[in-house]
Design an enzyme around this catalytic site. Structure first.
Site, PDB file in Angstrom:
ATOM      1  CB  CYS A  46      -0.912   0.021   1.224  1.00  0.00           C
ATOM      2  SG  CYS A  46      -2.073  -1.338   1.261  1.00  0.00           S
TER       3      CYS A  46
HETATM    4  C1  BEZ Z   1       0.450  -4.608   1.844  1.00  0.00           C
HETATM    5  O1  BEZ Z   1       0.096  -3.489   1.522  1.00  0.00           O
HETATM    6  O2  BEZ Z   1       1.622  -4.955   1.722  1.00  0.00           O
HETATM    7  C2  BEZ Z   1      -0.548  -5.593   2.381  1.00  0.00           C
HETATM    8  C3  BEZ Z   1      -1.667  -5.157   3.062  1.00  0.00           C
HETATM    9  C4  BEZ Z   1      -2.556  -6.085   3.580  1.00  0.00           C
HETATM   10  C5  BEZ Z   1      -2.337  -7.426   3.394  1.00  0.00           C
HETATM   11  C6  BEZ Z   1      -1.224  -7.851   2.675  1.00  0.00           C
HETATM   12  C7  BEZ Z   1      -0.315  -6.934   2.166  1.00  0.00           C
END
Ligand code: BEZ
Length: 215
Positions: A46
């Site tokens: 994210c």
């Molecule tokens: C991420 O942004 O890396 C992420 C967020 C939630 C679950 C898995 C990955």
């Protein structure tokens, strides 16, 4: 909950954002919009996605597209996380993030897919036209960061094809030849394209991209 489909009216809502409280349709005004969800603040993929969108914002601005993000985190957390995004991605957040702790927007737009990711939003993205209808919907899993160049490419196609009776071929990019829409007869095409076209099949007719397109 009704499933949203292409051509449907994008649901209106009121929400707290990092830029204050908004009513969505009013906030969009006469612009296009990318409304996207991400799973969670302070997570790696994210962080890269939100930074990439901030870098690409001038490209969205040129196409008259407003960007707004969302997760079920609080607005205060979005603000704290924004510092990490700036530090690690080298660009400050330059669009609002909705704090959707009560899942109001996520439920309206079907952004929670519990069999994939319990109570968090998955990576949903909607392109919404100025008349508030939905033009594109994509859904990515949490582990895959999105390709926002592809979103710009689709916006170029949608904006072009709504202004002209054309469609765009696979992997098309702005500036490349387009396809005369099947609804256009050869007679009409002769008037629209007096310089002619390349017909590989009667139904597969290529012409140069119409030049009045905004880019
Ligand atoms: C991420 O942004 O890396 C992420 C967020 C939630 C679950 C898995 C990955």
């Amino acid at each position: 909950m009704m499933m949203l489909r292409l051509g449907d009216m994008a649901p209106d809502f009121e929400a707290e954002t990092t830029d204050g409280r908004i009513r969505f349709h009013q906030w969009m005004g006469e612009s296009w919009c990318v409304l996207f969800s991400h799973p969670k603040d302070f997570t790696p993929v994210c962080t890269t996605e939100l930074g990439m969108l901030a870098k690409l914002k001038p490209e969205f601005d040129r196409r008259d597209v407003k960007i707004i993000g969302l997760s079920v985190d609080r607005v205060e957390d979005h603000r704290l996380w924004a510092k990490d995004i700036e530090e690690t991605q080298g660009v400050a957040l330059n669009y609002p993030l909705i704090g959707d702790g009560n899942h109001l927007v996520a439920d309206l737009y079907g952004m929670i897919h519990p069999n994939a990711l319990d109570t968090m939003t998955v990576r949903s993205l909607f392109v919404i036209a100025p008349n508030k209808t939905i033009k594109l919907m994509i859904t990515y899993p949490a582990s895959t960061g999105r390709n926002f160049d592809e979103i710009l490419r689709v916006i170029d196609s949608v904006q072009l094809t709504q202004d002209f009776k054309v469609a765009t071929p696979a992997n098309w990019h702005h500036g490349e030849d387009v396809i005369i829409a099947p609804s256009v007869t050869d007679e009409e095409a002769r008037q629209r394209y007096p310089e002619g076209w390349l017909a590989q099949k009667p139904y597969l007719r290529y012409v140069h991209e119409p030049s009045a397109h905004r880019h």
